[in-house]
Design an enzyme around this catalytic site. Structure first.
Site, short mmCIF file in Angstrom:
data_model
loop_
_atom_site.label_atom_id
_atom_site.label_comp_id
_atom_site.label_asym_id
_atom_site.label_seq_id
_atom_site.Cartn_x
_atom_site.Cartn_y
_atom_site.Cartn_z
N TYR A 18 0.86 -1.18 0.00
CA TYR A 18 0.00 0.00 0.00
C TYR A 18 0.89 1.23 0.00
O TYR A 18 1.83 1.32 0.78
CB TYR A 18 -0.89 0.00 1.24
CG TYR A 18 -1.78 1.22 1.41
CD1 TYR A 18 -2.81 1.47 0.51
CD2 TYR A 18 -1.58 2.11 2.46
CE1 TYR A 18 -3.64 2.57 0.66
CE2 TYR A 18 -2.41 3.22 2.62
CZ TYR A 18 -3.43 3.45 1.72
OH TYR A 18 -4.25 4.54 1.87
N ASP A 32 9.16 2.92 -0.31
CA ASP A 32 8.11 3.49 0.52
C ASP A 32 8.37 3.07 1.96
O ASP A 32 8.06 1.95 2.35
CB ASP A 32 6.73 3.03 0.04
CG ASP A 32 5.61 3.67 0.88
OD1 ASP A 32 5.92 4.29 1.92
OD2 ASP A 32 4.43 3.54 0.48
N LYS A 76 4.39 8.75 9.03
CA LYS A 76 4.17 8.13 10.34
C LYS A 76 5.18 8.59 11.41
O LYS A 76 4.99 9.68 11.94
CB LYS A 76 4.08 6.61 10.17
CG LYS A 76 2.83 6.27 9.33
CD LYS A 76 2.47 4.82 9.23
CE LYS A 76 1.10 4.66 8.59
NZ LYS A 76 1.06 3.99 7.31
C1 LIG Z 1 0.39 4.49 5.99
C2 LIG Z 1 1.10 4.27 4.71
C3 LIG Z 1 0.94 5.12 3.62
C4 LIG Z 1 -0.07 6.22 3.59
O1 LIG Z 1 0.17 7.19 4.57
P1 LIG Z 1 -1.05 8.14 5.02
O2 LIG Z 1 -0.39 9.12 5.94
O3 LIG Z 1 -2.04 7.24 5.68
O4 LIG Z 1 -1.60 8.77 3.80
C5 LIG Z 1 1.73 4.92 2.51
N1 LIG Z 1 2.62 3.92 2.46
C6 LIG Z 1 2.79 3.06 3.49
C7 LIG Z 1 3.80 1.96 3.38
C8 LIG Z 1 2.02 3.19 4.64
O5 LIG Z 1 2.16 2.31 5.63
#
Ligand SMILES: *Cc1c(COP(=O)(O)O)cnc(C)c1O
Length: 442
Positions: free
Chosen positions: A153, A248, A281
């Site tokens: 994701y 990511d 995060k």
């Molecule tokens: C949480 C997450 C996102 C999205 O971040 P948001 O602040 O919720 O938009 C993208 N990539 C990864 C790997 C994530 O865990």
């Protein structure tokens, strides 16, 4: 005047009553779908407050929190140093829409831990960071196609909301309504950890690929590591074909290790680094903040220097940057990650031990303060295997633990998080509860 009570004076503040009220004004009663407990069933807990390793719901029940706001709360809730920084920053102004020294400090603090990046830009969410990184990769290479992996994701930008079909190099079908097929026609979705599928996709499309985006430890299909041979081959192919490798690390960054998962891969594969990285995060410490970065040459393509547009009213927000900086200062202290890793490992090893003692198949893994466990005999290596683990058992486990005051993520495809505020006693209390629950799960 209305004689209605103010919402704050209502007595009927049960989770169920709040959920009903929420559903009248907010779709599904939640502002992000997983919070609605659809995967596990039942009533979501409405959280009233949190401190350290605990959250209290609207009914006054306490939970040991293994979600940590889905990753950001690495110091636990209400850390005094972070709170102080946020309160001071707020008193100086909530937002200026003009540059501040604190943005430089935060950029410097992040870059100091991530040698693959020379520059970064701050944004407000992981979604925004992923979307911007994708646009920049396309702008910098002049190419359109991208590869992502099934079960990863990257936020909910249109082009990244794609699930794989089966087989090799399937062009994605949108996973969400409202995403026209043309928007994802350049998105290739491959199975995670599958070297042959990767090679086939590069054979077919190598020269058209702007980037490959990957969660290096996938936390949105529970907890699945990219194998070293897979990562090494991915790096090789990207370099060979001039595609940018985008890590990511929104979840793994400053969570599995200082410097993120790329620090771990660099240790195992000398010289390894991604071309671009996305963070979120933990770097916001619980406030809306994220970042994307890379080499000076790539980042120089961004406006106002280059032709790739990207902007944000609240980007680099002074309160969010204060929160992120205070958080990073705490977690870069010597010994922080060693202690966090040990506590997290003790939790996962303990869960596996208790399950096996009760004759329940369970496997688990962790890195730094991030963990996963599966009702299965072996650790899954891709999304299909994750989704084939015992869902019914997971759901019963989840609810029985919640009843006992332990709050794990409400879906089997989510990772879990331990904070520095979780004590050995919290882990012991969790394992005692798990012992009872596993016995009943046989
Ligand atoms: C949480 C997450 C996102 C999205 O971040 P948001 O602040 O919720 O938009 C993208 N990539 C990864 C790997 C994530 O865990």
């Amino acid at each position: 005047m209305s004689t209605d009570q103010s919402p704050f004076e209502r007595e009927n503040m049960t989770n169920a009553a709040l959920f009903e009220r929420a559903q009248r004004v907010i779709p599904g009663g939640v502002n992000s779908p997983v919070r609605a407990f659809r995967a596990v069933g039942g009533t979501p807990r409405f959280i009233a407050r949190a401190q350290g390793a605990y959250m209290w719901d609207a009914e006054g029940r306490r939970y040991i929190d293994y979600i940590g706001s889905w990753g950001p709360m690495i110091l636990g809730h209400g850390h005094p140093v972070v709170l102080d920084a946020v309160q001071r920053a707020a008193a100086d102004g909530l937002s200026f829409g003009a540059p501040t020294e604190r943005e430089i400090e935060l950029a410097e603090a992040i870059l100091a831990q991530v040698p693959s990046m020379e520059q970064l830009r701050l944004v407000s969410s992981g979604t925004e960071a992923g979307m911007s990184a994708l646009r920049l990769a396309r702008g910098a290479t002049g190419r359109a196609k991208i590869i992502k992996f099934e079960g990863c994701y990257h936020g909910h930008a249109d082009a990244l909301l794609v699930k794989a079909g089966s087989g090799l190099a399937t062009f994605g079908h949108p996973t969400s309504a409202g995403v026209p097929p043309e928007v994802v026609q350049h998105t290739i979705v491959l199975p995670y950890n599958d070297v042959a599928a990767l090679e086939a996709a590069f054979d077919a499309h190598g020269r058209e690929l702007a980037c490959v985006m990957i969660e290096p430890i996938a936390g949105n299909m529970n907890f699945v590591r990219a194998s070293l041979p897979f990562m090494a081959r991915l790096r090789e192919l990207c370099t060979l074909h001039g595609a940018l490798l985008v890590f990511d690390e929104v979840m793994t960054g400053f969570r599995v290790a200082l410097g993120g998962a790329q620090a771990l891969y660099a240790k195992a594969l000398p010289g390894f680094k991604p071309d671009m990285s996305v963070f979120g995060k933990v770097i916001g410490g619980g406030m809306p903040l994220a970042a994307f970065g890379g080499t000076r040459a790539v980042m120089g393509q961004l406006a106002p220097l280059g032709p790739v547009y990207q902007a944000g009213t609240l980007s680099g927000n002074p309160v969010a940057t204060a929160c992120g900086l205070a958080t990073l200062r705490e977690i870069t202290k010597p010994g922080f990650f060693e202690a966090l890793s040990q506590r997290t490992r003790a939790l996962v090893d303990g869960l596996v031990r208790e399950a096996h003692a009760a004759g329940v198949p369970l496997v688990g893994d962790s890195e730094g303060g991030m963990f996963g466990f599966f009702f299965a005999d072996r650790l899954p290596r891709d999304y299909g295997v994750v989704m084939a683990t015992d869902k019914e058992r997971f759901n019963r486990f989840f609810h029985a633990m919640l009843e006992r005051g332990v709050y794990f993520a409400p879906a089997l495809y989510e990772a879990g998080f331990v904070s520095a505020a979780h004590t050995a006693a919290d882990v012991d209390a969790t394992l005692s509860a798990a012992r009872e629950v596993f016995a009943a799960l046989k």
